[in-house]
Design a protein around this motif. Structure first.
Motif, PDB file in Angstrom:
ATOM      1  N   PRO A 129       0.824  -1.215   0.000  1.00 12.07           N
ATOM      2  CA  PRO A 129       0.000   0.000   0.000  1.00 12.07           C
ATOM      3  C   PRO A 129       0.857   1.263   0.000  1.00 12.07           C
ATOM      4  O   PRO A 129       2.028   1.227   0.368  1.00 12.07           O
ATOM      5  CB  PRO A 129      -0.796  -0.120   1.302  1.00 12.07           C
ATOM      6  CG  PRO A 129       0.054  -0.965   2.192  1.00 12.07           C
ATOM      7  CD  PRO A 129       0.791  -1.907   1.284  1.00 12.07           C
ATOM      8  N   LEU A 170       1.940   4.358   1.708  1.00 13.22           N
ATOM      9  CA  LEU A 170       1.971   4.787   3.103  1.00 13.22           C
ATOM     10  C   LEU A 170       2.423   6.234   3.262  1.00 13.22           C
ATOM     11  O   LEU A 170       2.538   6.723   4.391  1.00 13.22           O
ATOM     12  CB  LEU A 170       2.901   3.866   3.900  1.00 13.22           C
ATOM     13  CG  LEU A 170       2.584   2.372   3.811  1.00 13.22           C
ATOM     14  CD1 LEU A 170       3.689   1.558   4.438  1.00 13.22           C
ATOM     15  CD2 LEU A 170       1.256   2.068   4.466  1.00 13.22           C
ATOM     16  N   ASP A 190      -0.621   4.483  11.996  1.00 14.69           N
ATOM     17  CA  ASP A 190      -1.512   4.087  10.899  1.00 14.69           C
ATOM     18  C   ASP A 190      -0.797   3.194   9.893  1.00 14.69           C
ATOM     19  O   ASP A 190      -1.377   2.230   9.377  1.00 14.69           O
ATOM     20  CB  ASP A 190      -2.071   5.329  10.192  1.00 14.69           C
ATOM     21  CG  ASP A 190      -3.042   6.107  11.072  1.00 14.69           C
ATOM     22  OD1 ASP A 190      -3.563   5.533  12.049  1.00 14.69           O
ATOM     23  OD2 ASP A 190      -3.274   7.305  10.770  1.00 14.69           O
ATOM     24  N   THR A 232      -1.879  -0.613   8.920  1.00 14.83           N
ATOM     25  CA  THR A 232      -2.167  -0.973   7.521  1.00 14.83           C
ATOM     26  C   THR A 232      -1.333  -2.169   7.084  1.00 14.83           C
ATOM     27  O   THR A 232      -1.838  -3.087   6.431  1.00 14.83           O
ATOM     28  CB  THR A 232      -1.897   0.234   6.600  1.00 14.83           C
ATOM     29  OG1 THR A 232      -2.723   1.326   7.016  1.00 14.83           O
ATOM     30  CG2 THR A 232      -2.181  -0.094   5.150  1.00 14.83           C
ATOM     31  N   GLU A 286      -2.488  -5.483   8.737  1.00 13.66           N
ATOM     32  CA  GLU A 286      -3.698  -6.021   8.101  1.00 13.66           C
ATOM     33  C   GLU A 286      -3.368  -6.830   6.851  1.00 13.66           C
ATOM     34  O   GLU A 286      -4.108  -7.728   6.477  1.00 13.66           O
ATOM     35  CB  GLU A 286      -4.654  -4.878   7.751  1.00 13.66           C
ATOM     36  CG  GLU A 286      -5.306  -4.236   8.958  1.00 13.66           C
ATOM     37  CD  GLU A 286      -6.080  -2.963   8.630  1.00 13.66           C
ATOM     38  OE1 GLU A 286      -6.072  -2.532   7.445  1.00 13.66           O
ATOM     39  OE2 GLU A 286      -6.672  -2.389   9.557  1.00 13.66           O
ATOM     40  N   LYS A 287      -2.248  -6.499   6.204  1.00 10.00           N
ATOM     41  CA  LYS A 287      -1.849  -7.214   4.987  1.00 10.00           C
ATOM     42  C   LYS A 287      -0.778  -8.270   5.274  1.00 10.00           C
ATOM     43  O   LYS A 287      -0.156  -8.787   4.345  1.00 10.00           O
ATOM     44  CB  LYS A 287      -1.344  -6.214   3.949  1.00 10.00           C
ATOM     45  CG  LYS A 287      -2.445  -5.298   3.448  1.00 10.00           C
ATOM     46  CD  LYS A 287      -1.960  -4.511   2.256  1.00 10.00           C
ATOM     47  CE  LYS A 287      -3.104  -3.766   1.633  1.00 10.00           C
ATOM     48  NZ  LYS A 287      -3.671  -4.432   0.488  1.00 10.00           N
TER      49      LYS A 287
END
Length: 191
Positions: free
Chosen positions: A47, A49, A56, A60, A63-64
């Motif tokens: 992602p 960033l 944050d 993130t 979560e991946k």
């Protein structure tokens, strides 16, 4: 003659076929094992960033199923929020496997502090060059009665006199107090 006879024998042919079969089965099993162990074919998109806070960004990446490694601070960039992600490696949009480490470089909270060099008694041109190359900005110039024309007599920062050796943030604006080149009225005219 015995060697030629042995090479034509059924025992030799069976031995060669057995070796080839073990080799093919071994390569097939090794390939399967490596595909499983290295998550072959798995792709997770990294992602973007940029400008995210560290909290944050870590959330993130978690979560991946990606790991986070925070690198030492870089130079302060005023276009990014303080303590936010300045850069990342691998880049956003790259595909990686689960558990891959994503290296994050954070933006410091502000410019680092630099000591003001001793520039008193030097000409304005010399001082402007030295201070700008050190990382400071030059603000306004004011003049005081002094025989030295454009000679720096004082430095000011945020309206207060600045002592030589004081550490202030890089990119700060320093005002110059210069001599006007005129003899002061208190000077004895006989000299």
């Amino acid at each position: 003659m015995q060697l030629l006879h042995y090479l034509k024998s059924k025992l030799f042919i069976r031995t060669i076929l057995t070796i080839l079969l073990v080799l093919v089965v071994g390569i097939f099993l090794l390939n399967r094992f490596l595909s499983f162990k290295t998550n072959h074919g798995q792709k997770i998109e990294v992602p973007d960033l940029a400008k995210m806070s560290l909290v944050d960004a870590v959330k993130t990446l978690d979560e991946k199923s990606l790991d986070t490694v925070v690198m030492p601070y870089a130079s302060y960039n005023p276009e990014f929020p303080p303590e936010s992600v300045l850069s990342q490696n691998p880049e956003a949009g790259d595909f990686v496997k689960e558990g891959r480490k994503i290296y994050l470089t954070l933006n410091p909270a502000s410019y680092r502090k630099i000591k003001v060099p001793n520039v008193l008694g030097k000409t304005k041109r010399q001082v402007v060059t030295q201070l700008t190359s050190t990382g400071f900005k030059i603000g306004k110039s004011t003049y005081i009665p002094d025989i030295g024309r454009d000679v720096v007599r004082k430095l000011r920062y945020n309206g207060a006199e600045l002592e030589v050796g004081t550490a202030i943030p890089k990119n700060s604006t320093i005002d110059l107090v210069l001599g006007d080149g005129k003899k002061s009225s208190n000077t004895d005219s006989s000299n």
